[in-house]
Design a protein around this motif. Structure first.
Motif, PDB file in Angstrom:
ATOM      1  N   GLY A  38      -3.405   5.864  14.325  1.00  0.00           N
ATOM      2  CA  GLY A  38      -4.693   5.799  13.628  1.00  0.00           C
ATOM      3  C   GLY A  38      -5.380   4.478  13.918  1.00  0.00           C
ATOM      4  N   ASN A  39      -5.979   3.905  12.889  1.00  0.00           N
ATOM      5  CA  ASN A  39      -6.639   2.608  13.015  1.00  0.00           C
ATOM      6  C   ASN A  39      -5.983   1.625  12.050  1.00  0.00           C
ATOM      7  OD1 ASN A  39      -8.302   0.408  13.262  1.00  0.00           O
ATOM      8  ND2 ASN A  39     -10.204   1.525  12.943  1.00  0.00           N
ATOM      9  N   LYS A  42      -7.945  -1.029   9.903  1.00  0.00           N
ATOM     10  CA  LYS A  42      -8.687  -0.644   8.702  1.00  0.00           C
ATOM     11  C   LYS A  42      -7.848   0.132   7.696  1.00  0.00           C
ATOM     12  CE  LYS A  42     -13.380  -0.456  10.448  1.00  0.00           C
ATOM     13  NZ  LYS A  42     -14.596   0.348  10.483  1.00  0.00           N
ATOM     14  N   GLU A  43      -6.861   0.890   8.156  1.00  0.00           N
ATOM     15  CA  GLU A  43      -6.139   1.807   7.280  1.00  0.00           C
ATOM     16  C   GLU A  43      -4.938   1.184   6.565  1.00  0.00           C
ATOM     17  OE1 GLU A  43      -5.222   5.070   9.862  1.00  0.00           O
ATOM     18  OE2 GLU A  43      -7.325   5.591  10.141  1.00  0.00           O
ATOM     19  N   VAL A  44      -4.352   0.146   7.140  1.00  0.00           N
ATOM     20  CA  VAL A  44      -3.152  -0.455   6.550  1.00  0.00           C
ATOM     21  C   VAL A  44      -3.533  -1.723   5.791  1.00  0.00           C
ATOM     22  CG1 VAL A  44      -0.896  -1.468   7.021  1.00  0.00           C
ATOM     23  CG2 VAL A  44      -1.679   0.489   8.357  1.00  0.00           C
ATOM     24  N   ASN A  88       0.259  -0.422   1.469  1.00  0.00           N
ATOM     25  CA  ASN A  88       0.038   0.998   1.232  1.00  0.00           C
ATOM     26  C   ASN A  88       0.858   1.845   2.214  1.00  0.00           C
ATOM     27  OD1 ASN A  88      -1.450   0.372   3.514  1.00  0.00           O
ATOM     28  ND2 ASN A  88      -3.225   1.586   2.939  1.00  0.00           N
ATOM     29  N   THR A  89       1.643   1.192   3.068  1.00  0.00           N
ATOM     30  CA  THR A  89       2.528   1.862   4.018  1.00  0.00           C
ATOM     31  C   THR A  89       3.969   1.564   3.627  1.00  0.00           C
ATOM     32  OG1 THR A  89       0.886   1.541   5.759  1.00  0.00           O
ATOM     33  CG2 THR A  89       3.116   2.031   6.470  1.00  0.00           C
TER      34      THR A  89
END
Length: 161
Positions: A38-39, A42-44, A88-89
């Motif tokens: 993914g990205n 921005k996502e992690v 968040n991971t």
């Protein structure tokens, strides 16, 4: 077993910067393996809380490419420091580590700060002198010519449409 291997990896990352001892005002870099799908920029979301007794400091981590995440921290107090990651991971969440912050040596005087309104000094009080290759009078000014007498001023031209 995975948690044990990760803690060894974290310890080795810190050991590379000084055998688990970090000088005051030096920096610790925590390196973690995480997702690269993914990205991740921005996502992690990755943060770490560093604690020394009652003092805590929250630090944001960042994606460094190739599935590698970094958290950099500069301790400003000597003593035993511990950190705990939050993310968040799942792969990056709840990782722990510790190091000892020792007295600074050599030319390690800390960050530069304003001292006595018009001067600069390092955190330990050592004076910091700014050196420049350009004379101050060559820095452009919006309304005055710095090297000219005060009576000579530049008046902004009117805007003509």
């Amino acid at each position: 077993m995975k948690v044990f291997l990760l803690s060894i990896f974290l310890s080795l990352s810190i050991l590379a910067f000084g055998a688990n001892e970090i000088e005051k005002w030096d920096y610790v870099e925590v390196s973690l393996k995480g997702p690269s799908e993914g990205n991740p920029y921005k996502e992690v979301i990755l943060t770490a809380t560093f604690a020394n007794g009652s003092k805590t400091v929250d630090v944001k981590g960042f994606y460094n490419g190739d599935g590698r995440y970094l958290i950099r921290f500069m301790p400003d107090e000597e003593g035993n420091w511990e950190f705990l990651t939050s993310s968040n991971t799942k792969k990056l969440d709840g990782k722990k580590g510790k190091f000892v912050c020792v007295e600074p040596t050599g030319n390690n005087h800390g960050p530069v700060r304003v001292s006595n309104i018009y001067h600069f000094a390092y955190s330990d009080g050592t004076p910091f002198f700014v050196r420049s290759t350009a004379p101050v009078c060559c820095v452009p000014s919006r309304y005055t010519i710095p090297c000219a007498p005060a009576s000579q001023t530049i008046v902004p031209a009117p805007i003509v449409s």
